[in-house]
Design a protein around this motif. Sequence first.
Motif, PDB file in Angstrom:
ATOM      1  N   ALA A 199       0.837  -1.203   0.000  1.00 54.19           N
ATOM      2  CA  ALA A 199       0.000   0.000   0.000  1.00 54.19           C
ATOM      3  C   ALA A 199       0.873   1.255   0.000  1.00 54.19           C
ATOM      4  O   ALA A 199       0.585   2.218  -0.717  1.00 54.19           O
ATOM      5  N   ALA A 200       1.946   1.233   0.774  1.00 49.59           N
ATOM      6  CA  ALA A 200       2.855   2.381   0.821  1.00 49.59           C
ATOM      7  C   ALA A 200       3.498   2.606  -0.543  1.00 49.59           C
ATOM      8  O   ALA A 200       3.603   3.743  -1.017  1.00 49.59           O
ATOM      9  N   GLN A 201       3.907   1.535  -1.190  1.00 52.30           N
ATOM     10  CA  GLN A 201       4.523   1.654  -2.510  1.00 52.30           C
ATOM     11  C   GLN A 201       3.502   2.180  -3.520  1.00 52.30           C
ATOM     12  O   GLN A 201       3.824   3.061  -4.316  1.00 52.30           O
ATOM     13  N   LEU A 202       2.276   1.658  -3.495  1.00 51.57           N
ATOM     14  CA  LEU A 202       1.237   2.114  -4.423  1.00 51.57           C
ATOM     15  C   LEU A 202       0.884   3.584  -4.203  1.00 51.57           C
ATOM     16  O   LEU A 202       0.568   4.303  -5.154  1.00 51.57           O
ATOM     17  N   ALA A 203       0.938   4.018  -2.941  1.00 51.59           N
ATOM     18  CA  ALA A 203       0.593   5.403  -2.618  1.00 51.59           C
ATOM     19  C   ALA A 203       1.792   6.337  -2.742  1.00 51.59           C
ATOM     20  O   ALA A 203       1.634   7.556  -2.657  1.00 51.59           O
ATOM     21  N   GLY A 204       2.988   5.777  -2.931  1.00 52.22           N
ATOM     22  CA  GLY A 204       4.182   6.602  -3.039  1.00 52.22           C
ATOM     23  C   GLY A 204       4.617   7.183  -1.702  1.00 52.22           C
ATOM     24  O   GLY A 204       5.105   8.313  -1.636  1.00 52.22           O
ATOM     25  N   MET A 205       4.456   6.408  -0.638  1.00 53.33           N
ATOM     26  CA  MET A 205       4.786   6.866   0.715  1.00 53.33           C
ATOM     27  C   MET A 205       5.646   5.831   1.425  1.00 53.33           C
ATOM     28  O   MET A 205       5.756   4.688   0.980  1.00 53.33           O
ATOM     29  N   LEU A 258      -7.235   7.111  -1.203  1.00 52.04           N
ATOM     30  CA  LEU A 258      -7.313   8.115  -0.136  1.00 52.04           C
ATOM     31  C   LEU A 258      -5.915   8.573   0.272  1.00 52.04           C
ATOM     32  O   LEU A 258      -5.678   9.779   0.459  1.00 52.04           O
ATOM     33  N   LEU A 259      -4.987   7.644   0.376  1.00 52.23           N
ATOM     34  CA  LEU A 259      -3.611   7.999   0.722  1.00 52.23           C
ATOM     35  C   LEU A 259      -2.999   8.912  -0.338  1.00 52.23           C
ATOM     36  O   LEU A 259      -2.288   9.871  -0.019  1.00 52.23           O
ATOM     37  N   ARG A 260      -3.298   8.643  -1.587  1.00 50.14           N
ATOM     38  CA  ARG A 260      -2.807   9.519  -2.667  1.00 50.14           C
ATOM     39  C   ARG A 260      -3.419  10.913  -2.552  1.00 50.14           C
ATOM     40  O   ARG A 260      -2.735  11.912  -2.773  1.00 50.14           O
ATOM     41  N   SER A 261      -4.702  10.963  -2.199  1.00 49.17           N
ATOM     42  CA  SER A 261      -5.359  12.271  -2.016  1.00 49.17           C
ATOM     43  C   SER A 261      -4.735  13.028  -0.847  1.00 49.17           C
ATOM     44  O   SER A 261      -4.514  14.242  -0.929  1.00 49.17           O
ATOM     45  N   ILE A 262      -4.450  12.313   0.225  1.00 51.20           N
ATOM     46  CA  ILE A 262      -3.811  12.932   1.390  1.00 51.20           C
ATOM     47  C   ILE A 262      -2.453  13.493   0.990  1.00 51.20           C
ATOM     48  O   ILE A 262      -2.102  14.632   1.334  1.00 51.20           O
ATOM     49  N   SER A 263      -1.705  12.712   0.231  1.00 51.38           N
ATOM     50  CA  SER A 263      -0.389  13.158  -0.219  1.00 51.38           C
ATOM     51  C   SER A 263      -0.500  14.407  -1.082  1.00 51.38           C
ATOM     52  O   SER A 263       0.268  15.362  -0.919  1.00 51.38           O
ATOM     53  N   ARG A 264      -1.444  14.407  -2.001  1.00 51.35           N
ATOM     54  CA  ARG A 264      -1.650  15.560  -2.884  1.00 51.35           C
ATOM     55  C   ARG A 264      -2.035  16.799  -2.083  1.00 51.35           C
ATOM     56  O   ARG A 264      -1.493  17.884  -2.303  1.00 51.35           O
TER      57      ARG A 264
END
Length: 139
Positions: free
Chosen positions: A20-26, A59-65
């Motif tokens: 999940a971290a890899q997919l979200a870039g985190m 959601l993690l991608r949105s949080i990052s953005r």
Amino acid sequence: MADDVIGVPEDAKVFVISVAAQLAGMHPQTLRQYDRLGLVQPGRTAGGGRRYSTRDVALLRSISRLSQEDGVNLAGIKRIIDLENQVAALQERVHELVVELEAAHREVAEVQAAVHASYRRDLVPLNQNALVVWKPKRR
């Protein structure tokens, strides 16, 4: 990430934290922090391991953005997520009420049709401008 692409519903908790971290870039530690802050709620295995869904990853991608590009702090992001969830719940409730209202309209139409169908057809409407004289019968 649509559920019909891989055949898994988008809310199925299938990804371990590293994936999940890899997919979200985190970094996985960031996901742990977001879990502690309540920004994302991963599922848990029997052993306590976190499992994330494709919806969680989005959601993690949105949080990052929001954090990286828009400069929103984590408290602001939590508020945004809460408000978006509230809006989604309210939209769902509105949809439910619209469905109920349509059903009520259909029911009223059916009742009206039944009432109109029950009218006696042997009666003739009386012209409202006519004068009718009534004389009681003598006994």
